[in-house]
Design a protein around this motif. Structure first.
Motif, PDB file in Angstrom:
ATOM      1  N   UNK A 129       0.814  -1.072  -0.033  1.00  0.00           N
ATOM      2  CA  UNK A 129       0.046  -0.009  -0.144  1.00  0.00           C
ATOM      3  C   UNK A 129       0.734   1.114   0.023  1.00  0.00           C
ATOM      4  N   UNK A 130       1.956   1.146   0.748  1.00  0.00           N
ATOM      5  CA  UNK A 130       2.992   2.077   0.700  1.00  0.00           C
ATOM      6  C   UNK A 130       3.702   2.438  -0.582  1.00  0.00           C
ATOM      7  N   UNK A 131       3.969   1.543  -1.241  1.00  0.00           N
ATOM      8  CA  UNK A 131       4.920   1.631  -2.689  1.00  0.00           C
ATOM      9  C   UNK A 131       3.977   2.127  -3.345  1.00  0.00           C
ATOM     10  N   UNK A 132       2.545   1.419  -3.526  1.00  0.00           N
ATOM     11  CA  UNK A 132       1.642   1.700  -4.690  1.00  0.00           C
ATOM     12  C   UNK A 132       1.453   3.155  -4.638  1.00  0.00           C
ATOM     13  N   UNK A 133       0.960   3.789  -3.483  1.00  0.00           N
ATOM     14  CA  UNK A 133       0.550   5.361  -3.737  1.00  0.00           C
ATOM     15  C   UNK A 133       1.814   6.037  -3.882  1.00  0.00           C
ATOM     16  N   UNK A 134       3.126   5.497  -3.492  1.00  0.00           N
ATOM     17  CA  UNK A 134       4.299   6.438  -3.931  1.00  0.00           C
ATOM     18  C   UNK A 134       4.672   6.359  -5.317  1.00  0.00           C
ATOM     19  N   UNK A 135       4.295   5.165  -5.972  1.00  0.00           N
ATOM     20  CA  UNK A 135       4.612   4.965  -7.378  1.00  0.00           C
ATOM     21  C   UNK A 135       3.530   5.687  -8.332  1.00  0.00           C
ATOM     22  N   UNK A 136       2.278   5.709  -7.779  1.00  0.00           N
ATOM     23  CA  UNK A 136       1.149   6.455  -8.343  1.00  0.00           C
ATOM     24  C   UNK A 136       1.465   8.035  -8.398  1.00  0.00           C
ATOM     25  N   UNK A 137       2.211   8.390  -7.360  1.00  0.00           N
ATOM     26  CA  UNK A 137       2.594   9.890  -7.364  1.00  0.00           C
ATOM     27  C   UNK A 137       3.620  10.158  -8.292  1.00  0.00           C
ATOM     28  N   UNK A 138       4.668   9.115  -8.166  1.00  0.00           N
ATOM     29  CA  UNK A 138       5.855   9.254  -9.175  1.00  0.00           C
ATOM     30  C   UNK A 138       5.250   9.346 -10.692  1.00  0.00           C
ATOM     31  N   UNK A 139       4.246   8.514 -10.973  1.00  0.00           N
ATOM     32  CA  UNK A 139       3.704   8.539 -12.479  1.00  0.00           C
ATOM     33  C   UNK A 139       2.889   9.691 -12.618  1.00  0.00           C
ATOM     34  N   UNK A 140       2.185  10.182 -11.688  1.00  0.00           N
ATOM     35  CA  UNK A 140       1.407  11.413 -11.791  1.00  0.00           C
ATOM     36  C   UNK A 140       2.134  12.748 -12.041  1.00  0.00           C
ATOM     37  N   UNK A 141       3.460  12.949 -11.478  1.00  0.00           N
ATOM     38  CA  UNK A 141       4.212  13.937 -11.555  1.00  0.00           C
ATOM     39  C   UNK A 141       5.107  13.874 -12.765  1.00  0.00           C
ATOM     40  N   UNK A 142       5.334  12.555 -13.202  1.00  0.00           N
ATOM     41  CA  UNK A 142       6.206  12.752 -14.321  1.00  0.00           C
ATOM     42  C   UNK A 142       5.656  12.379 -15.684  1.00  0.00           C
TER      43      UNK A 142
END
Length: 234
Positions: free
Chosen positions: A187-200
């Motif tokens: 859950x931690x990693x998925x949210x972090x990855x979605x943020x990364x995907x959303x930013x870039x």
DNA sequence: ACCCAGGGTCATA
DNA sequence: TATGACCATGGG
């Protein structure tokens, strides 16, 4: 708004694996202690993280990165420290409301003893703590198995064609939690990855040509999806 | 000179 | 219940 949202587990697995392979582990949350994570969760509301870092650095420099100090400052003095994070008057009030609550509850150890749902309800009662901030705190400071829904999540899932853009916070959160299971690291990693995907990549003007998900995304190839033309809503 | 950023509250219909 | 104004700095 309260209709049940369905998300197949294999879709979430596919998303998680694809993003993780592409971006690598994100090592979230940026913050050294649970309390610092909570402060960051409030300060990052609708604000770029780089600005939050400056505000936290100000607090640290003033030796004010703890609940007693923040609660004891004048609203004006606190707001000055928070200035780089934007909305500094609003956030000064919110941070003090949070710190007063935090102290009244007996601090981290006492809060940690509470069951997740009770803790979540208590957080939502604090002025300035909404669903996303509460879930940031639950997941990243208390390591509870909740999924954090943010604007990036809704945008990404909507473009993938998984949900309507208007899907409410709670239905979406429940759907992801159901599909992933109570797995805190994931859950931690998925949210972090979605943020990364959303930013870039899955930005307001999406860069579909550079997107790892484009083969399975309904949005790829749509007008504006190469980022060279206007957004799709104009 | 825009647009955007890891939201939430409050007033209004 | 649902939409809209408001909060504000800093980077691209």
């Amino acid at each position: 708004m309260e209709r049940v949202v369905e998300l197949a587990a294999e879709r979430l697995d596919w998303l998680f694996r694809g993003l993780l392979e592409h971006w690598g582990p994100q090592h979230w949350w940026p913050g050294e202690t649970p309390f610092e994570i909570m402060v960051g969760a409030v300060l990052t509301q609708n604000t770029a993280w780089t600005n939050v870092e400056r505000a936290i650095a100000n607090l640290r420099r003033a030796d004010a990165l703890d609940a007693e100090a923040i609660a004891g400052l004048s609203p004006q003095a606190l707001a000055e420290h928070l200035r780089p994070a934007g909305y500094f008057n609003v956030k000064a009030r919110r941070l003090q409301a949070f710190c007063r609550w935090y102290l009244a509850q007996g601090g981290f150890e006492a809060l940690r003893a509470q069951p997740t749902e009770r803790l979540r309800a208590a957080l939502l009662d604090v002025h300035g703590i909404g669903p996303e901030t509460a879930d940031d705190i639950l997941l990243y400071a208390f390591e509870r198995p909740v999924f954090v829904v943010d604007a990036y999540t809704r945008r990404l899932f909507a473009r993938l064609g998984w949900i309507p853009e208007s899907t409410g916070y709670e239905p979406l959160r429940r759907a992801v939690e159901r599909a992933l299971g109570p797995d805190v690291p994931r859950l931690n990693e998925l949210h972090a990855l979605i943020v990364q995907q959303g930013k870039t990549t899955c930005r307001p003007k999406p860069r579909c040509a550079a997107c790892v998900l484009q083969a399975q995304c309904r949005h790829a190839g749509l007008p504006g999806s190469d980022g060279t033309t206007a957004r799709e809503d104009r």
